[in-house]
Design a protein around this motif. Sequence first.
Motif, PDB file in Angstrom:
ATOM      1  N   ILE A  89       4.967  -2.152   2.638  1.00  0.00           N
ATOM      2  CA  ILE A  89       4.343  -1.823   1.854  1.00  0.00           C
ATOM      3  C   ILE A  89       2.656  -2.902   1.703  1.00  0.00           C
ATOM      4  CG2 ILE A  89       3.934  -1.102  -0.936  1.00  0.00           C
ATOM      5  CD1 ILE A  89       5.432   0.705   1.163  1.00  0.00           C
ATOM      6  N   ASP A  90       2.010  -2.343   1.834  1.00  0.00           N
ATOM      7  CA  ASP A  90       0.933  -3.679   1.993  1.00  0.00           C
ATOM      8  C   ASP A  90       0.081  -3.998   1.082  1.00  0.00           C
ATOM      9  OD1 ASP A  90       0.582  -4.231   5.199  1.00  0.00           O
ATOM     10  OD2 ASP A  90      -0.228  -1.709   4.599  1.00  0.00           O
ATOM     11  N   SER A  91      -0.360  -5.353  -0.289  1.00  0.00           N
ATOM     12  CA  SER A  91      -0.731  -5.365  -0.629  1.00  0.00           C
ATOM     13  C   SER A  91      -1.993  -4.432  -1.577  1.00  0.00           C
ATOM     14  CB  SER A  91      -1.741  -6.988  -0.370  1.00  0.00           C
ATOM     15  OG  SER A  91      -2.415  -7.217   0.519  1.00  0.00           O
ATOM     16  N   ASP A  92      -3.339  -3.584   0.105  1.00  0.00           N
ATOM     17  CA  ASP A  92      -3.805  -3.177  -0.364  1.00  0.00           C
ATOM     18  C   ASP A  92      -3.257  -1.423  -1.176  1.00  0.00           C
ATOM     19  OD1 ASP A  92      -3.537  -2.390   2.004  1.00  0.00           O
ATOM     20  OD2 ASP A  92      -5.582  -2.987   2.839  1.00  0.00           O
ATOM     21  N   TYR A  93      -1.914  -1.356  -1.276  1.00  0.00           N
ATOM     22  CA  TYR A  93      -1.848   0.039  -1.084  1.00  0.00           C
ATOM     23  C   TYR A  93      -1.726  -0.301  -2.896  1.00  0.00           C
ATOM     24  CZ  TYR A  93       1.164   4.176  -0.849  1.00  0.00           C
ATOM     25  OH  TYR A  93       1.942   5.088  -1.251  1.00  0.00           O
ATOM     26  N   TYR A  94      -1.270  -1.501  -3.099  1.00  0.00           N
ATOM     27  CA  TYR A  94      -1.065  -1.272  -4.593  1.00  0.00           C
ATOM     28  C   TYR A  94      -2.431  -0.747  -5.219  1.00  0.00           C
ATOM     29  CZ  TYR A  94      -1.520  -3.126  -9.365  1.00  0.00           C
ATOM     30  OH  TYR A  94      -1.375  -3.083 -10.730  1.00  0.00           O
ATOM     31  N   ASN A  95      -2.835   0.221  -6.375  1.00  0.00           N
ATOM     32  CA  ASN A  95      -3.999   1.309  -7.357  1.00  0.00           C
ATOM     33  C   ASN A  95      -4.610   2.769  -5.638  1.00  0.00           C
ATOM     34  OD1 ASN A  95      -2.949   1.760  -9.298  1.00  0.00           O
ATOM     35  ND2 ASN A  95      -3.983  -0.877  -9.994  1.00  0.00           N
ATOM     36  N   ASN A  96      -4.696   2.222  -4.563  1.00  0.00           N
ATOM     37  CA  ASN A  96      -5.362   2.770  -3.671  1.00  0.00           C
ATOM     38  C   ASN A  96      -5.535   4.248  -3.923  1.00  0.00           C
ATOM     39  OD1 ASN A  96      -3.600   5.166  -2.152  1.00  0.00           O
ATOM     40  ND2 ASN A  96      -2.520   3.812  -2.184  1.00  0.00           N
ATOM     41  N   PRO A  97      -6.476   4.838  -4.488  1.00  0.00           N
ATOM     42  CA  PRO A  97      -7.794   5.493  -4.600  1.00  0.00           C
ATOM     43  C   PRO A  97      -6.624   7.552  -4.729  1.00  0.00           C
ATOM     44  CG  PRO A  97      -8.593   4.743  -2.961  1.00  0.00           C
ATOM     45  CD  PRO A  97      -7.769   4.152  -3.191  1.00  0.00           C
ATOM     46  N   ASP A  98      -5.788   7.500  -3.793  1.00  0.00           N
ATOM     47  CA  ASP A  98      -5.362   8.550  -3.213  1.00  0.00           C
ATOM     48  C   ASP A  98      -4.174   8.717  -3.566  1.00  0.00           C
ATOM     49  OD1 ASP A  98      -4.375  10.592  -1.025  1.00  0.00           O
ATOM     50  OD2 ASP A  98      -3.173   9.690  -0.552  1.00  0.00           O
ATOM     51  N   ASN A  99      -3.224   7.768  -4.183  1.00  0.00           N
ATOM     52  CA  ASN A  99      -1.379   8.575  -4.346  1.00  0.00           C
ATOM     53  C   ASN A  99      -2.069   6.849  -5.600  1.00  0.00           C
ATOM     54  OD1 ASN A  99      -0.804   5.968  -3.237  1.00  0.00           O
ATOM     55  ND2 ASN A  99      -0.348   7.563  -1.575  1.00  0.00           N
ATOM     56  N   GLU A 100      -1.885   5.886  -6.405  1.00  0.00           N
ATOM     57  CA  GLU A 100      -1.910   4.648  -6.862  1.00  0.00           C
ATOM     58  C   GLU A 100      -1.432   4.128  -6.303  1.00  0.00           C
ATOM     59  OE1 GLU A 100      -0.605   5.054 -11.833  1.00  0.00           O
ATOM     60  OE2 GLU A 100      -0.430   6.472 -10.893  1.00  0.00           O
ATOM     61  N   GLY A 101      -0.441   4.262  -5.481  1.00  0.00           N
ATOM     62  CA  GLY A 101       0.566   3.317  -4.797  1.00  0.00           C
ATOM     63  C   GLY A 101       1.682   3.129  -4.776  1.00  0.00           C
ATOM     64  N   ASN A 102       2.090   4.344  -4.974  1.00  0.00           N
ATOM     65  CA  ASN A 102       3.670   4.951  -5.630  1.00  0.00           C
ATOM     66  C   ASN A 102       4.104   4.746  -3.899  1.00  0.00           C
ATOM     67  OD1 ASN A 102       5.538   6.692  -6.171  1.00  0.00           O
ATOM     68  ND2 ASN A 102       4.489   8.262  -7.710  1.00  0.00           N
ATOM     69  N   ILE A 103       5.047   4.223  -3.771  1.00  0.00           N
ATOM     70  CA  ILE A 103       5.583   3.921  -3.610  1.00  0.00           C
ATOM     71  C   ILE A 103       7.332   5.051  -2.979  1.00  0.00           C
ATOM     72  CG2 ILE A 103       7.330   2.695  -2.292  1.00  0.00           C
ATOM     73  CD1 ILE A 103       6.199   0.148  -3.768  1.00  0.00           C
ATOM     74  N   GLY A 104       6.876   5.573  -1.710  1.00  0.00           N
ATOM     75  CA  GLY A 104       7.402   6.468  -0.904  1.00  0.00           C
ATOM     76  C   GLY A 104       8.847   6.274   0.001  1.00  0.00           C
ATOM     77  N   ILE A 105       9.638   6.918  -0.175  1.00  0.00           N
ATOM     78  CA  ILE A 105      10.563   6.183   1.037  1.00  0.00           C
ATOM     79  C   ILE A 105      11.397   7.501   1.595  1.00  0.00           C
ATOM     80  CG2 ILE A 105      11.843   4.333  -0.052  1.00  0.00           C
ATOM     81  CD1 ILE A 105      13.947   6.506  -1.092  1.00  0.00           C
ATOM     82  N   MET A 106      11.720   7.453   3.002  1.00  0.00           N
ATOM     83  CA  MET A 106      11.123   9.026   4.003  1.00  0.00           C
ATOM     84  C   MET A 106      13.241   8.264   4.384  1.00  0.00           C
ATOM     85  SD  MET A 106       7.751   9.068   6.211  1.00  0.00           S
ATOM     86  CE  MET A 106       7.987   7.521   6.776  1.00  0.00           C
ATOM     87  N   LEU A 107      13.955   9.511   4.030  1.00  0.00           N
ATOM     88  CA  LEU A 107      15.273   9.244   4.249  1.00  0.00           C
ATOM     89  C   LEU A 107      15.798  10.411   5.145  1.00  0.00           C
ATOM     90  CD1 LEU A 107      17.094   9.209   0.782  1.00  0.00           C
ATOM     91  CD2 LEU A 107      16.254   7.487   2.669  1.00  0.00           C
ATOM     92  N   TYR A 108      17.138  10.631   6.230  1.00  0.00           N
ATOM     93  CA  TYR A 108      17.769  11.239   7.217  1.00  0.00           C
ATOM     94  C   TYR A 108      18.601  11.642   6.856  1.00  0.00           C
ATOM     95  CZ  TYR A 108      17.417  13.827  11.269  1.00  0.00           C
ATOM     96  OH  TYR A 108      18.246  14.700  11.841  1.00  0.00           O
ATOM     97  N   ASN A 109      19.338  12.814   7.767  1.00  0.00           N
ATOM     98  CA  ASN A 109      20.664  12.638   6.863  1.00  0.00           C
ATOM     99  C   ASN A 109      21.419  12.816   8.014  1.00  0.00           C
ATOM    100  OD1 ASN A 109      23.496  13.978   6.381  1.00  0.00           O
ATOM    101  ND2 ASN A 109      23.088  15.560   5.142  1.00  0.00           N
ATOM    102  N   LEU A 110      22.496  12.049   8.132  1.00  0.00           N
ATOM    103  CA  LEU A 110      23.107  12.033   9.315  1.00  0.00           C
ATOM    104  C   LEU A 110      24.135  12.932  10.058  1.00  0.00           C
ATOM    105  CD1 LEU A 110      22.527   8.689  10.833  1.00  0.00           C
ATOM    106  CD2 LEU A 110      21.544  10.241  11.917  1.00  0.00           C
ATOM    107  N   SER A 111      24.972  13.587   8.270  1.00  0.00           N
ATOM    108  CA  SER A 111      26.051  14.092   8.781  1.00  0.00           C
ATOM    109  C   SER A 111      26.016  15.583   8.830  1.00  0.00           C
ATOM    110  CB  SER A 111      26.508  13.773   7.474  1.00  0.00           C
ATOM    111  OG  SER A 111      25.823  14.491   6.262  1.00  0.00           O
TER     112      SER A 111
END
Length: 153
Positions: A89-111
């Motif tokens: 998460i880069d410092s300029d991601y905060y309040n970016n015009p695209d998504n306000e800087g909403n931090i997302g995570i991406m998961l993968y189910n190995l089971s």
Amino acid sequence: GVKLDRCRGFEICSGYEGKAVLPFRGTKGSAGYDFSITDDICIEAHSYSGIIKTGIKAYMQPTEVLKLYPRSSLYKNFQVVFVNSVGIIDSDYYNNPDNEGNIGIMLYNLSDSAITIPSGTRVAQGIFETYLIADNDTTESKRTGGIGSTGHK
């Protein structure tokens, strides 16, 4: 930009009030701030979750980065891993015009079966770090969005 009266921290994104929980450290000696999910997440067997928004944005100094790592309990309890191993998460991601800087995570189910991770589960831990800039770095590009938004291959 970052206000001078603040160094680094977290805020709740618009639309997530009363739903998102500000990240916190579990103990005084913890390096990571725990991030939780705002909704139940269902992931099919051997499948990708898509981007899961946390409803959290992070502000920090221009030469700092927030690194997101999976909590050790994520695999132990759900057999799930981060798709990208470490989220940056880069410092300029905060309040970016695209998504306000909403931090997302991406998961993968190995089971071998579908899993549900309940709302409120702490899935990630974020650690603020300082980074260094190389000699002769002349980058002046401005961020406009989130994942993949810098346009470089």
